[in-house]
Design an enzyme around this catalytic site. Structure first.
Site, PDB file in Angstrom:
ATOM      1  CD  GLU A  66      -2.995   1.334   2.018  1.00 55.23           C
ATOM      2  OE1 GLU A  66      -3.321   0.303   2.618  1.00 55.23           O
ATOM      3  OE2 GLU A  66      -3.559   2.432   2.132  1.00 55.23           O
ATOM      4  CG  ASP A 140      -0.352  13.772  -1.944  1.00 54.31           C
ATOM      5  OD1 ASP A 140      -1.154  14.153  -1.077  1.00 54.31           O
ATOM      6  OD2 ASP A 140       0.691  13.140  -1.671  1.00 54.31           O
ATOM      7  CE  LYS A 144      -1.587  25.995  -7.676  1.00 52.15           C
ATOM      8  NZ  LYS A 144      -0.739  26.591  -6.650  1.00 52.15           N
ATOM      9  CD  GLU A 214     -14.850   6.224  -0.378  1.00 49.81           C
ATOM     10  OE1 GLU A 214     -14.042   5.431   0.122  1.00 49.81           O
ATOM     11  OE2 GLU A 214     -15.627   5.914  -1.297  1.00 49.81           O
TER      12      GLU A 214
HETATM   13  C1  LIG Z   1      -3.844  12.209   0.194  1.00 49.79           C
HETATM   14  S1  LIG Z   1      -2.971  11.125   1.240  1.00 49.79           S
HETATM   15  C2  LIG Z   1      -3.979   9.625   1.254  1.00 49.79           C
HETATM   16  C3  LIG Z   1      -3.691   8.753   2.425  1.00 49.79           C
HETATM   17  C4  LIG Z   1      -4.416   7.396   2.466  1.00 49.79           C
HETATM   18  N1  LIG Z   1      -4.107   6.574   1.315  1.00 49.79           N
HETATM   19  C5  LIG Z   1      -5.904   7.534   2.620  1.00 49.79           C
HETATM   20  O1  LIG Z   1      -6.656   7.194   1.706  1.00 49.79           O
HETATM   21  O2  LIG Z   1      -6.357   8.015   3.689  1.00 49.79           O
HETATM   22  C6  LIG Z   1      -1.611  10.648   0.203  1.00 49.79           C
HETATM   23  C7  LIG Z   1      -0.445  10.103   1.020  1.00 49.79           C
HETATM   24  O3  LIG Z   1       0.549   9.601   0.149  1.00 49.79           O
HETATM   25  C8  LIG Z   1       1.822   9.847   0.732  1.00 49.79           C
HETATM   26  N2  LIG Z   1       2.809   9.757  -0.354  1.00 49.79           N
HETATM   27  C9  LIG Z   1       2.837  10.467  -1.496  1.00 49.79           C
HETATM   28  N3  LIG Z   1       3.874  10.095  -2.264  1.00 49.79           N
HETATM   29  C10 LIG Z   1       4.518   9.110  -1.579  1.00 49.79           C
HETATM   30  C11 LIG Z   1       5.677   8.339  -1.850  1.00 49.79           C
HETATM   31  N4  LIG Z   1       6.379   8.499  -2.991  1.00 49.79           N
HETATM   32  N5  LIG Z   1       6.065   7.442  -0.942  1.00 49.79           N
HETATM   33  C12 LIG Z   1       5.377   7.280   0.219  1.00 49.79           C
HETATM   34  N6  LIG Z   1       4.266   7.979   0.534  1.00 49.79           N
HETATM   35  C13 LIG Z   1       3.846   8.897  -0.354  1.00 49.79           C
HETATM   36  C14 LIG Z   1       1.672  11.209   1.361  1.00 49.79           C
HETATM   37  O4  LIG Z   1       2.613  11.426   2.386  1.00 49.79           O
HETATM   38  C15 LIG Z   1       0.228  11.146   1.882  1.00 49.79           C
HETATM   39  O5  LIG Z   1       0.182  10.726   3.231  1.00 49.79           O
END
Ligand SMILES: C[S@@+](CC[C@H](N)C(=O)[O-])C[C@H]1O[C@@H](n2cnc3c(N)ncnc32)[C@H](O)[C@@H]1O
Length: 232
Positions: A66, A140, A144, A214
């Site tokens: 994950e 994320d 933009k 969500e």
């Molecule tokens: C918008 S949050 C969603 C969190 C979770 N999946 C949820 O649905 O609640 C996106 C997460 O991805 C992590 N993330 C983004 N790029 C990553 C990477 N290359 N390696 C590890 N974590 C990453 C960010 O730190 C962030 O916590």
């Protein structure tokens, strides 16, 4: 790693463009305690080199990766419901890692490991074809246009992830950002070895837990798209 040196453990600037926002966050007492107690057993820093999944989990079972596990709710819930598979969560945000360790402890879960660092570096250290599934829930969106290069779902990353899936293994993404959902679909459709399991967006699978992202999307009236592809 302990709670006191967690800031030092945030990964150095990656060789490539990062897909995450560098951010700090305060940890609750419970999270601090979980990190200190449980990191040695369940945690790993994303290494520069190879990762041996059988050694990490102490058994040979199908492994779900994950990526961006956030606070870890999805990982913990899915792992508890699926004890015959192992779950490796990777996240750059230390409080999220600590929260997941706490959930692992409270749930008595033995099939979860948590990695701190850049998921793409972790995936590069895996042998080809070792994963049963990759989950990327609410990545994320980098809305933009000039930031689209930071999106985790883009052709080179998808090729890397797909190469680590076993034949028949699944890549499951979910997003509430409509334009990203469409871009994901085009990118995944264009991959030469991925097959769209549902011929379009997938019905929302009941096994994917509802997380904060969500709930926020539902409140704001944004539909959530699931995309489930198989390595052919
Ligand atoms: C918008 S949050 C969603 C969190 C979770 N999946 C949820 O649905 O609640 C996106 C997460 O991805 C992590 N993330 C983004 N790029 C990553 C990477 N290359 N390696 C590890 N974590 C990453 C960010 O730190 C962030 O916590």
């Amino acid at each position: 790693m302990t709670a006191t040196d967690h800031d030092a453990a945030v990964p150095p600037a990656s060789r490539t463009i990062r897909t995450f926002h560098p951010r700090r966050g305060r940890m609750s007492g419970r999270q601090t305690d979980a990190l200190d107690r449980l990191w040695p057993t369940y945690g790993l820093d994303v290494p520069d080199g190879p990762v041996d999944l059988a050694e990490l989990f102490g058994r040979r079972a199908p492994v779900v990766l994950e990526i961006g596990s956030g606070m870890g709710d999805s990982t913990a819930t899915m792992a508890a419901a699926d004890p015959d598979r192992d779950y490796l969560a990777v996240e750059v945000h230390t409080p999220g890692i600590a929260n997941l360790l706490d959930l692992v402890d409270r749930g008595g879960l033995r099939n979860v490991r948590v990695a701190l660092g850049d998921a793409l570096d972790l995936v590069r250290g895996l042998p080809e074809g070792v994963l049963d599934a990759v989950h990327i829930f609410f990545p994320d969106p980098w809305p933009k246009a000039r930031h689209h290069k930071r999106r985790i779902i883009q052709p080179a990353h998808v090729a890397l992830l797909r190469s680590r899936l076993a034949p028949g293994g699944t890549l499951h993404c979910a997003t509430d950002w409509a334009e990203y959902a469409e871009a994901m679909r085009q990118t995944l459709d264009a991959d030469p070895e991925l097959v769209d399991a549902y011929g379009g967006f997938a019905p929302r699978p009941a096994h994917r837990p509802v997380t904060k992202f969500e709930r926020r999307a539902i409140t704001a009236g944004r539909p959530v798209a699931d995309l489930i592809y198989r390595r052919g």
